[in-house]
Design an enzyme around this catalytic site. Sequence first.
Site, PDB file in Angstrom:
ATOM      1  N   CYS A  67       0.871  -1.161   0.000  1.00 31.44           N
ATOM      2  CA  CYS A  67       0.000   0.000   0.000  1.00 31.44           C
ATOM      3  C   CYS A  67       0.915   1.220   0.000  1.00 31.44           C
ATOM      4  CB  CYS A  67      -0.838   0.002   1.269  1.00 31.44           C
ATOM      5  SG  CYS A  67      -1.695  -1.570   1.530  1.00 31.44           S
ATOM      6  N   ARG A 126       0.860   1.887  -5.885  1.00 34.14           N
ATOM      7  CA  ARG A 126       1.147   0.828  -4.924  1.00 34.14           C
ATOM      8  C   ARG A 126      -0.107   0.041  -4.537  1.00 34.14           C
ATOM      9  NH1 ARG A 126       6.140   1.937  -2.610  1.00 34.14           N
ATOM     10  NH2 ARG A 126       5.699   0.590  -0.847  1.00 34.14           N
ATOM     11  N   TRP A 146      -3.723  -1.856  -1.240  1.00 30.96           N
ATOM     12  CA  TRP A 146      -3.765  -3.079  -2.042  1.00 30.96           C
ATOM     13  C   TRP A 146      -4.085  -4.179  -1.043  1.00 30.96           C
ATOM     14  CZ3 TRP A 146      -1.077  -7.800  -2.377  1.00 30.96           C
ATOM     15  CH2 TRP A 146      -1.298  -8.533  -3.543  1.00 30.96           C
ATOM     16  N   ASN A 203       1.411  -0.293   5.701  1.00 31.43           N
ATOM     17  CA  ASN A 203       1.783  -0.949   4.447  1.00 31.43           C
ATOM     18  C   ASN A 203       2.539  -2.208   4.822  1.00 31.43           C
ATOM     19  OD1 ASN A 203       2.845  -1.658   1.926  1.00 31.43           O
ATOM     20  ND2 ASN A 203       4.550  -0.215   2.112  1.00 31.43           N
ATOM     21  N   GLY A 204       2.050  -3.374   4.373  1.00 30.26           N
ATOM     22  CA  GLY A 204       2.754  -4.611   4.669  1.00 30.26           C
ATOM     23  C   GLY A 204       1.822  -5.665   5.233  1.00 30.26           C
ATOM     24  N   GLU A 221       7.301 -12.438 -21.810  1.00 29.40           N
ATOM     25  CA  GLU A 221       6.938 -11.079 -21.394  1.00 29.40           C
ATOM     26  C   GLU A 221       5.695 -10.599 -22.155  1.00 29.40           C
ATOM     27  OE1 GLU A 221       7.297  -8.926 -19.225  1.00 29.40           O
ATOM     28  OE2 GLU A 221       6.868  -6.988 -20.156  1.00 29.40           O
ATOM     29  N   LYS A 228       2.174  -9.408 -20.456  1.00 29.74           N
ATOM     30  CA  LYS A 228       1.509  -8.126 -20.735  1.00 29.74           C
ATOM     31  C   LYS A 228       0.038  -8.359 -21.073  1.00 29.74           C
ATOM     32  CE  LYS A 228       4.406  -4.978 -20.052  1.00 29.74           C
ATOM     33  NZ  LYS A 228       4.669  -5.772 -18.843  1.00 29.74           N
ATOM     34  N   GLU A 244      -1.878  -9.351 -17.817  1.00 27.14           N
ATOM     35  CA  GLU A 244      -2.068  -8.299 -16.802  1.00 27.14           C
ATOM     36  C   GLU A 244      -2.958  -7.168 -17.292  1.00 27.14           C
ATOM     37  OE1 GLU A 244       1.759  -6.896 -15.294  1.00 27.14           O
ATOM     38  OE2 GLU A 244       2.595  -6.725 -17.288  1.00 27.14           O
ATOM     39  N   HIS A 277       5.148 -30.140 -28.031  1.00 27.76           N
ATOM     40  CA  HIS A 277       5.033 -30.935 -26.800  1.00 27.76           C
ATOM     41  C   HIS A 277       3.818 -30.517 -25.978  1.00 27.76           C
ATOM     42  CE1 HIS A 277       8.827 -32.753 -27.737  1.00 27.76           C
ATOM     43  NE2 HIS A 277       9.396 -31.566 -27.829  1.00 27.76           N
ATOM     44  N   LYS A 280       1.979  -1.742  -8.656  1.00 31.30           N
ATOM     45  CA  LYS A 280       3.286  -1.591  -9.300  1.00 31.30           C
ATOM     46  C   LYS A 280       4.437  -2.024  -8.400  1.00 31.30           C
ATOM     47  CE  LYS A 280       5.799   1.036 -12.530  1.00 31.30           C
ATOM     48  NZ  LYS A 280       5.755  -0.103 -13.460  1.00 31.30           N
TER      49      LYS A 280
HETATM   50  C1  G6P Z   1       4.796  -5.933 -10.102  1.00 31.86           C
HETATM   51  C2  G6P Z   1       4.567  -5.002 -11.282  1.00 31.86           C
HETATM   52  C3  G6P Z   1       5.369  -5.475 -12.485  1.00 31.86           C
HETATM   53  C4  G6P Z   1       6.838  -5.613 -12.116  1.00 31.86           C
HETATM   54  C5  G6P Z   1       7.025  -6.523 -10.900  1.00 31.86           C
HETATM   55  C6  G6P Z   1       8.459  -6.481 -10.386  1.00 31.86           C
HETATM   56  O1  G6P Z   1       4.223  -7.167 -10.368  1.00 31.86           O
HETATM   57  O2  G6P Z   1       3.200  -4.947 -11.612  1.00 31.86           O
HETATM   58  O3  G6P Z   1       5.232  -4.545 -13.554  1.00 31.86           O
HETATM   59  O4  G6P Z   1       7.541  -6.136 -13.197  1.00 31.86           O
HETATM   60  O5  G6P Z   1       6.188  -6.074  -9.831  1.00 31.86           O
HETATM   61  O6  G6P Z   1       8.720  -5.186  -9.943  1.00 31.86           O
HETATM   62  P1  G6P Z   1      10.153  -4.555  -9.792  1.00 31.86           P
HETATM   63  O7  G6P Z   1       9.880  -3.169  -9.290  1.00 31.86           O
HETATM   64  O8  G6P Z   1      10.886  -5.391  -8.791  1.00 31.86           O
HETATM   65  O9  G6P Z   1      10.790  -4.567 -11.121  1.00 31.86           O
END
Ligand code: G6P
Length: 608
Positions: A2, A27, A74, A98-99, A481, A485, A488, A504, A603
Amino acid sequence: MCGIVGYYGPQNPKDIIVNGLKCLEYRGYDSAGVAIFNKGEFKRVRAEGKLSVLQGKLESEEFDGHIGIGHTRWATHGAPVERNAHPHTVAGVSIVHNGIIENYMQLREDLGEGTKFESETDSELVAHYIAQELKSEPSLLSAVLKVLPKLHGAYSILVVSKDHPDEMVAFKNGPPLIVGVAAGAIIIASDIQAIMPHTKKAVYLDDLEVVQVKGESFKIFNSKGVPVDKAVTTVDWTTDQAQKDGYPHFMLKEIYEQPRAVAKAIAPHINTSTHEVALKDVGLPDAYWATVERVFIVACGTSFYAGSVGKYLIEELARVPVEIDVASEFRYRNPVVPKNSLAIIISQSGETADTLAALRQLKQMGVTCVSICNVKNSTIDRETNGHLYMNSGVEIGVASTKAFTSTLAILNLVALQMAKAKKVLTSENEHLYAKALLAAPAQMETVLACDKFFADAANTLKEYRGFLYMGRGVSYPIALEGALKMKELAYMHAEGYAAGEMKHGPLALIDKRMAVVMLAPSDSLYEKTLSNLEEAKARGGEIISVGTLGNERLKSLSKHYLTLPQANWTINPILEAIPLQLLAYHVASALGNDVDQPRNLAKSVTVE
Ligand code: G6P
């Protein structure tokens, strides 16, 4: 994970706290709330949903005090509803957290059956315990010091009390907490971004430190209440405070910023006249790189996929074996890390809880750790032995884009630095790879042209049942990746696969409703990838291919063919990432999803 913010000063706390929360909304955005002093008590206003809902509620609210705290959530314990929104208030004590308090079940039990809880959160009990201690303790600080040893887990917490309206206390173990020292005011927040509009002077709290704010002054103590002397740092970031600059979303803006971000990432490390590569200001002796016998790359999410490309680059160029792990696995798998290993810790935010824990474990083993972070002075950046920076500027979109491609560029440089040190790179090749990197930003600009294709095609593409992303070699992690994307942002089923593995299992998924995104740039594996593409097409798959300009055969096999400029194999991943970001962005937008703040995500993930 958070975001928390607290303010004590002459200005109206409402605006300062809300603006702080805006910077912290990345956050978490399940709910938001504030508690601000007004007419002898802390008035609490909370709202389920995004910060804008709270802002609406606050429009008609006035506060006469000069101290307050705020939170953007969050959800971990308890549904994302208003009754679980912070601040939590018990007997005039309000806290934001937060935590995760890991021993909260035990602590709840210890409070006894008579205790009434308003919420299902783990956080509320902290307010109960502090309120209990305040019955006999003279100050908020001394009450907090009594409670601190009882809490197990990861937390950063801000506390105020109506009986101590001139005092605010903050403490942390794990997630970041920064004290901003402004003229006549103190602002405490989870991220420097919330502080920077007010001051560039900041103190980064270490774990188990407690800060007591009284008026415009503050004191820091250890968990035993012994004063600690901490340096006030001057933050050298500029507030290129995120604005959308005419783009509909931050994510699209950040996709477009990538050429500049990559250019800024590589600039310090390549001599543009001689085309020599030398990693600058890492904080390790130049001779160090030759001693590395094994590399461990540890990261989460998109940073993990960037690291996975790094494995290919370092092994191929420097001939040093590389292991790559997601941090949440690494930290619990009791890894064997031989002597002379280098750990590369990748994190955009520099705060991801699992990555940080893995870093601490590695340091305990005596391993040299180099971070690649975007946020300078973040916890991971501060705790590593060596430091490299993405230099991407603030990234707001929850789905990482520019930090990803900048990291790929930095990993190119790490591979080259190590290859040079190991004497397995001729200077001719060094110049060739350096020139390829320097040319990348301009090439990225041309790839951005596929934005229009995806914008036009999104309404059709969103009808697919799912997306299968395929690639080989360095393109394989990009396939992973790309699928991430799509998941998410579009909330659609998407999988990344090594193209050679398709037979496979994944081939069984292929039919007309399954889009197959094939990464097939002109490289040494092109012919093999093409065979895999034929196999997919033969099964009725709808092929979207990303390949090098002029590959007529690839074009003829594909329903849609997106082109990349001719580039070195080391640069292809950087170029390939762009169409995949745009594909996910436009499909998600066509579905009406919130691309900057996808559901259930955040994030910066400061809980494990
Ligand atoms: C979250 C974000 C991702 C990010 C990941 C790792 O899941 O939504 O976009 O890649 O954390 O975050 P970092 O800040 O360690 O790269």
